[in-house]
Motif scaffolding. Sequence first.
Motif, PDB file in Angstrom:
ATOM      1  N   ASP A  76       0.825  -1.197   0.000  1.00 40.36           N
ATOM      2  CA  ASP A  76       0.000   0.000   0.000  1.00 40.36           C
ATOM      3  C   ASP A  76       0.865   1.255   0.000  1.00 40.36           C
ATOM      4  O   ASP A  76       1.908   1.305   0.657  1.00 40.36           O
ATOM      5  CB  ASP A  76      -0.915  -0.014   1.229  1.00 40.36           C
ATOM      6  N   ILE A  77       0.418   2.258  -0.731  1.00 47.31           N
ATOM      7  CA  ILE A  77       1.164   3.516  -0.822  1.00 47.31           C
ATOM      8  C   ILE A  77       1.442   4.092   0.562  1.00 47.31           C
ATOM      9  O   ILE A  77       2.530   4.631   0.819  1.00 47.31           O
ATOM     10  CB  ILE A  77       0.391   4.528  -1.693  1.00 47.31           C
ATOM     11  N   ALA A  78       0.485   3.969   1.466  1.00 50.37           N
ATOM     12  CA  ALA A  78       0.653   4.535   2.807  1.00 50.37           C
ATOM     13  C   ALA A  78       1.737   3.842   3.613  1.00 50.37           C
ATOM     14  O   ALA A  78       2.180   4.361   4.640  1.00 50.37           O
ATOM     15  CB  ALA A  78      -0.670   4.480   3.563  1.00 50.37           C
ATOM     16  N   ALA A  79       2.186   2.679   3.163  1.00 48.25           N
ATOM     17  CA  ALA A  79       3.239   1.939   3.853  1.00 48.25           C
ATOM     18  C   ALA A  79       4.603   2.121   3.185  1.00 48.25           C
ATOM     19  O   ALA A  79       5.577   1.490   3.583  1.00 48.25           O
ATOM     20  CB  ALA A  79       2.888   0.459   3.907  1.00 48.25           C
ATOM     21  N   CYS A  80       4.660   2.996   2.172  1.00 47.56           N
ATOM     22  CA  CYS A  80       5.902   3.242   1.431  1.00 47.56           C
ATOM     23  C   CYS A  80       6.459   4.631   1.759  1.00 47.56           C
ATOM     24  O   CYS A  80       5.723   5.538   2.139  1.00 47.56           O
ATOM     25  CB  CYS A  80       5.658   3.165  -0.074  1.00 47.56           C
ATOM     26  N   VAL A  81       7.749   4.782   1.557  1.00 46.43           N
ATOM     27  CA  VAL A  81       8.416   6.086   1.663  1.00 46.43           C
ATOM     28  C   VAL A  81       9.245   6.283   0.401  1.00 46.43           C
ATOM     29  O   VAL A  81       9.908   5.345  -0.063  1.00 46.43           O
ATOM     30  CB  VAL A  81       9.324   6.167   2.908  1.00 46.43           C
ATOM     31  N   TYR A  82       9.204   7.498  -0.148  1.00 44.50           N
ATOM     32  CA  TYR A  82      10.024   7.812  -1.321  1.00 44.50           C
ATOM     33  C   TYR A  82      11.141   8.762  -0.914  1.00 44.50           C
ATOM     34  O   TYR A  82      10.908   9.746  -0.202  1.00 44.50           O
ATOM     35  CB  TYR A  82       9.176   8.443  -2.429  1.00 44.50           C
ATOM     36  N   VAL A  83      12.355   8.489  -1.402  1.00 44.94           N
ATOM     37  CA  VAL A  83      13.540   9.275  -1.074  1.00 44.94           C
ATOM     38  C   VAL A  83      14.103   9.866  -2.359  1.00 44.94           C
ATOM     39  O   VAL A  83      14.393   9.127  -3.312  1.00 44.94           O
ATOM     40  CB  VAL A  83      14.615   8.398  -0.395  1.00 44.94           C
ATOM     41  N   GLY A  84      14.263  11.183  -2.411  1.00 44.25           N
ATOM     42  CA  GLY A  84      14.797  11.821  -3.607  1.00 44.25           C
ATOM     43  C   GLY A  84      15.459  13.141  -3.320  1.00 44.25           C
ATOM     44  O   GLY A  84      15.213  13.760  -2.278  1.00 44.25           O
ATOM     45  N   GLY A 113       0.264  10.510  -2.309  1.00 41.25           N
ATOM     46  CA  GLY A 113      -0.128  10.170  -0.947  1.00 41.25           C
ATOM     47  C   GLY A 113       0.905   9.323  -0.235  1.00 41.25           C
ATOM     48  O   GLY A 113       0.586   8.554   0.671  1.00 41.25           O
ATOM     49  N   MET A 114       2.174   9.473  -0.624  1.00 39.27           N
ATOM     50  CA  MET A 114       3.278   8.690  -0.068  1.00 39.27           C
ATOM     51  C   MET A 114       4.172   9.592   0.769  1.00 39.27           C
ATOM     52  O   MET A 114       4.430  10.748   0.405  1.00 39.27           O
ATOM     53  CB  MET A 114       4.092   8.076  -1.216  1.00 39.27           C
ATOM     54  N   SER A 115       4.650   9.106   1.901  1.00 43.71           N
ATOM     55  CA  SER A 115       5.597   9.860   2.712  1.00 43.71           C
ATOM     56  C   SER A 115       6.901  10.050   1.941  1.00 43.71           C
ATOM     57  O   SER A 115       7.240   9.254   1.054  1.00 43.71           O
ATOM     58  CB  SER A 115       5.868   9.141   4.028  1.00 43.71           C
ATOM     59  N   SER A 116       7.657  11.088   2.292  1.00 47.17           N
ATOM     60  CA  SER A 116       8.850  11.404   1.502  1.00 47.17           C
ATOM     61  C   SER A 116      10.004  11.855   2.386  1.00 47.17           C
ATOM     62  O   SER A 116       9.811  12.377   3.490  1.00 47.17           O
ATOM     63  CB  SER A 116       8.533  12.504   0.487  1.00 47.17           C
ATOM     64  N   ALA A 152      14.642   5.044  13.192  1.00 49.76           N
ATOM     65  CA  ALA A 152      14.029   6.250  13.763  1.00 49.76           C
ATOM     66  C   ALA A 152      14.159   7.462  12.846  1.00 49.76           C
ATOM     67  O   ALA A 152      13.436   8.450  13.022  1.00 49.76           O
ATOM     68  CB  ALA A 152      14.656   6.560  15.120  1.00 49.76           C
ATOM     69  N   ALA A 153      15.060   7.403  11.861  1.00 56.61           N
ATOM     70  CA  ALA A 153      15.254   8.528  10.944  1.00 56.61           C
ATOM     71  C   ALA A 153      14.180   8.587   9.869  1.00 56.61           C
ATOM     72  O   ALA A 153      14.039   9.605   9.186  1.00 56.61           O
ATOM     73  CB  ALA A 153      16.629   8.442  10.292  1.00 56.61           C
ATOM     74  N   TRP A 154      13.415   7.495   9.706  1.00 57.31           N
ATOM     75  CA  TRP A 154      12.411   7.423   8.651  1.00 57.31           C
ATOM     76  C   TRP A 154      11.078   7.986   9.133  1.00 57.31           C
ATOM     77  O   TRP A 154      10.776   7.938  10.324  1.00 57.31           O
ATOM     78  CB  TRP A 154      12.220   5.971   8.216  1.00 57.31           C
ATOM     79  N   PRO A 155      10.247   8.507   8.231  1.00 54.02           N
ATOM     80  CA  PRO A 155       8.909   8.952   8.628  1.00 54.02           C
ATOM     81  C   PRO A 155       8.102   7.778   9.183  1.00 54.02           C
ATOM     82  O   PRO A 155       8.291   6.628   8.768  1.00 54.02           O
ATOM     83  CB  PRO A 155       8.283   9.465   7.319  1.00 54.02           C
ATOM     84  N   VAL A 156       7.222   8.068  10.112  1.00 54.45           N
ATOM     85  CA  VAL A 156       6.318   7.046  10.634  1.00 54.45           C
ATOM     86  C   VAL A 156       5.241   6.800   9.581  1.00 54.45           C
ATOM     87  O   VAL A 156       4.553   7.726   9.152  1.00 54.45           O
ATOM     88  CB  VAL A 156       5.687   7.486  11.958  1.00 54.45           C
ATOM     89  N   VAL A 157       5.101   5.549   9.152  1.00 54.56           N
ATOM     90  CA  VAL A 157       4.133   5.209   8.116  1.00 54.56           C
ATOM     91  C   VAL A 157       3.244   4.085   8.606  1.00 54.56           C
ATOM     92  O   VAL A 157       3.425   3.538   9.697  1.00 54.56           O
ATOM     93  CB  VAL A 157       4.828   4.805   6.794  1.00 54.56           C
ATOM     94  N   GLN A 158       2.304   3.702   7.758  1.00 56.41           N
ATOM     95  CA  GLN A 158       1.355   2.644   8.093  1.00 56.41           C
ATOM     96  C   GLN A 158       2.088   1.357   8.427  1.00 56.41           C
ATOM     97  O   GLN A 158       3.009   0.943   7.730  1.00 56.41           O
ATOM     98  CB  GLN A 158       0.431   2.421   6.895  1.00 56.41           C
ATOM     99  N   ARG A 159       1.682   0.719   9.496  1.00 57.17           N
ATOM    100  CA  ARG A 159       2.269  -0.558   9.909  1.00 57.17           C
ATOM    101  C   ARG A 159       1.307  -1.706   9.589  1.00 57.17           C
ATOM    102  O   ARG A 159       0.091  -1.505   9.546  1.00 57.17           O
ATOM    103  CB  ARG A 159       2.558  -0.558  11.418  1.00 57.17           C
ATOM    104  N   PRO A 160       1.855  -2.884   9.359  1.00 59.96           N
ATOM    105  CA  PRO A 160       0.969  -4.024   9.114  1.00 59.96           C
ATOM    106  C   PRO A 160       0.051  -4.284  10.302  1.00 59.96           C
ATOM    107  O   PRO A 160       0.394  -3.990  11.442  1.00 59.96           O
ATOM    108  CB  PRO A 160       1.949  -5.190   8.928  1.00 59.96           C
ATOM    109  N   VAL A 161      -1.116  -4.849  10.048  1.00 62.22           N
ATOM    110  CA  VAL A 161      -2.046  -5.194  11.121  1.00 62.22           C
ATOM    111  C   VAL A 161      -1.353  -6.145  12.079  1.00 62.22           C
ATOM    112  O   VAL A 161      -0.741  -7.138  11.687  1.00 62.22           O
ATOM    113  CB  VAL A 161      -3.320  -5.840  10.535  1.00 62.22           C
ATOM    114  N   GLY A 162      -1.441  -5.839  13.394  1.00 61.19           N
ATOM    115  CA  GLY A 162      -0.850  -6.689  14.418  1.00 61.19           C
ATOM    116  C   GLY A 162       0.593  -6.355  14.726  1.00 61.19           C
ATOM    117  O   GLY A 162       1.181  -6.923  15.633  1.00 61.19           O
ATOM    118  N   ALA A 163       1.193  -5.372  13.974  1.00 64.77           N
ATOM    119  CA  ALA A 163       2.582  -5.000  14.250  1.00 64.77           C
ATOM    120  C   ALA A 163       2.632  -4.242  15.563  1.00 64.77           C
ATOM    121  O   ALA A 163       1.709  -3.541  15.950  1.00 64.77           O
ATOM    122  CB  ALA A 163       3.141  -4.141  13.120  1.00 64.77           C
ATOM    123  N   THR A 164       3.749  -4.344  16.256  1.00 68.64           N
ATOM    124  CA  THR A 164       3.937  -3.653  17.527  1.00 68.64           C
ATOM    125  C   THR A 164       5.018  -2.617  17.411  1.00 68.64           C
ATOM    126  O   THR A 164       5.793  -2.621  16.473  1.00 68.64           O
ATOM    127  CB  THR A 164       4.296  -4.660  18.620  1.00 68.64           C
TER     128      THR A 164
END
Length: 231
Positions: free
Chosen positions: A162-170, A183-186, A219-231
């Motif tokens: 899912d796009i919400a679970a991805c990060v783009y770096v550029g 709709g993707m974190s960057s 910790a340097a990455w944006p907080v994004v969508q986590r899989p269901v059940g992830a902690t």
Amino acid sequence: MSAAAFPRAALFDLDGTLLDSAPDMLATANRMRASRGIGAMTLEALRPHVSKGARAMLAAAFPDIAQEPREAMVPEFLAVYQEELGRHSVLFDGVADMLAALERAGSVWGIVTNKPEYLARDILPQLQWQTRCAVLIGGDTLAEKKPHPLPLQVAAERIGIDIAACVYVGDDERDIQSARAAGMSSIAALWGYRQAHEEPAQWQADVMVELPEILIEPAAWPVVQRPVGAT
């Protein structure tokens, strides 16, 4: 509170983000200048234009040639560049360790670039990435290229994340615009190619990062969508 985690998928621009390809571009420009009896230009003069593509580099290399005849030089630039591809370029310091950290964490990574796909694909075996890179989208792969969101949308679709679970770096504003439109974190890669007037703080990236090695830490990455059940 959940611990910091890498995104499920990290997508990267290529030139100026993963690969310091400016030396290949310089060799290309200087071969074209030499064939026209013009002296060599410096890496410092060309480097800020690399992320803007062949036309911008030709404008920097041949400022006295009008736009229309310069446009006709693009196929020559690409042909010469294909011969120089990978001969002088290197990964930015920290990139290899960053990709390895993502893989150890179970994240996948891929490349979304405006470079023609055949040129980007030729790079993969040189870097031994052909089995590691989960997806490759070039500037001519689809009907649109960055800053349009389509390349990032299709990349996420092809890796099944899912796009919400991805990060783009550029390293270019178009990268951040593409991510925002999709709709993707960057992440703005501040180590890349940038012209003097550009202000990355105005690009509205979720995170700005000075060096690839910083991204070895989740910790340097944006907080994004986590899989269901992830902690």
